[in-house]
Design a protein around this motif. Structure first.
Motif, short mmCIF file in Angstrom:
data_model
loop_
_atom_site.label_atom_id
_atom_site.label_comp_id
_atom_site.label_asym_id
_atom_site.label_seq_id
_atom_site.Cartn_x
_atom_site.Cartn_y
_atom_site.Cartn_z
N ALA A 161 0.87 -1.17 0.00
CA ALA A 161 0.00 0.00 0.00
C ALA A 161 0.91 1.22 0.00
O ALA A 161 1.68 1.42 0.94
CB ALA A 161 -0.92 -0.01 1.21
N LEU A 167 -4.72 2.48 2.44
CA LEU A 167 -4.89 1.52 3.52
C LEU A 167 -5.84 2.12 4.56
O LEU A 167 -5.57 3.18 5.12
CB LEU A 167 -3.54 1.20 4.15
N TRP A 170 -4.31 2.49 8.40
CA TRP A 170 -2.88 2.70 8.24
C TRP A 170 -2.17 2.96 9.56
O TRP A 170 -1.01 2.62 9.74
CB TRP A 170 -2.61 3.84 7.25
N TYR A 211 -9.98 0.58 -2.40
CA TYR A 211 -9.26 -0.60 -1.95
C TYR A 211 -9.54 -1.77 -2.88
O TYR A 211 -10.55 -1.83 -3.58
CB TYR A 211 -9.67 -0.94 -0.52
N TRP A 227 -7.18 -2.76 1.77
CA TRP A 227 -5.89 -2.28 1.29
C TRP A 227 -5.99 -2.09 -0.21
O TRP A 227 -6.62 -2.89 -0.91
CB TRP A 227 -4.78 -3.30 1.54
#
Length: 269
Positions: A161, A167, A170, A211, A227
């Motif tokens: 990522a 993400l 994160w 994602y 992700w």
């Protein structure tokens, strides 16, 4: 219009049972890069109307990259020029003369956290070696395509990522493989207005996601806590022709073909 797609199918036979054939018919792409095919060529279910180029690797039931194309490729090449990874089925590229493209399918190793012990540290070092060889391969392939009058696109599961936008969680993954500083820095080094362009990010600047991978466990898919690790990185000329694109996310958990959803981009011809 030229429709280009990539999908980590997590086993092509399972993906076909879950609707890959119907997806190909419905979305009607011109070329599709597949990762984690996970079977020998003779075991791939029939996909009428497609030319299949496949590097299955030598590890039964693991890895395997392929390109499905409506056009018969004029050339097929495998590997990233590093003999340590020659039998793993992680990189394949084809030349499509009518489309004016060289298309590569990539499945980058996942790696691991060095803090998790010697074996994990060794896996992460191996991932970094693969990344170094891959960077050289991509430069060579892009330049070779340009000399032949073709654009270049590498698609697939990079297992990285790139930024915090890629993400959902994160903050809690800053020490996780796939979001480590050295991985993100390497990914950024591939990108340049004159080298390769992250096409989906260019179409969705400043947005979280879209994602492309969610764990099967829990409510990750329903809550869109995923992700973005599947990409289309294109030469500048091709990237400038991108009209629309992103993750072709299934409508429900039950409709998923894989733990990844396809990434699809439409380009002007």
């Amino acid at each position: 219009m030229l429709r280009v797609a990539s999908a980590n199918v997590n086993g092509v036979r399972a993906a076909v049972r879950r609707g890959l054939g119907d997806w190909l018919t419905d979305r009607a792409p011109d070329v599709v890069a597949l990762q984690e095919v996970r079977c020998a060529p003779e075991l791939v279910p029939p996909l009428p109307g497609w030319h299949l180029s496949l590097d299955a690797g030598s590890r039964a039931g693991r890895n395997g990259v392929a390109v499905l194309s409506r056009e018969r490729p004029s050339a097929v090449r495998t590997g990233i020029g590093n003999v340590a990874f020659a039998d793993e089925g992680r990189y394949l590229e084809v030349d499509l003369d009518d489309a004016g493209l060289t298309v590569a399918s990539l499945y980058l190793p996942k790696g691991d956290r060095a803090a998790d012990g010697p074996r994990a540290e060794a896996r992460q070092r191996r991932k970094l070696r693969f990344m170094a060889s891959l960077a050289r391969q991509l430069t060579g392939s892009r330049l070779a395509a340009a000399r032949a009058g073709r654009e270049f696109v590498v698609m697939g599961d990079f297992n990285i990522a790139h930024t915090e936008l890629d993400l959902a969680s994160w903050r809690t993954n800053r020490r996780s493989p796939g979001f480590l500083p050295e991985e993100r820095e390497w990914f950024g080094s591939l990108l340049s207005p004159r080298r390769l362009v992250d096409v989906v990010r260019s179409l969705h600047p400043g947005e979280s996601g879209p994602y492309s991978w969610w764990t099967w466990r829990g409510q990750a898919f329903a809550n869109d806590t995923g992700w973005r690790i599947d990409y289309q990185l294109a030469s500048p000329g091709l990237a400038a022709r991108a009209l629309r694109g992103g993750t072709d996310r299934e409508p429900s958990y039950q409709a998923r073909m894989s733990d990844h959803s396809p990434v699809l981009v439409d380009y002007a011809r």
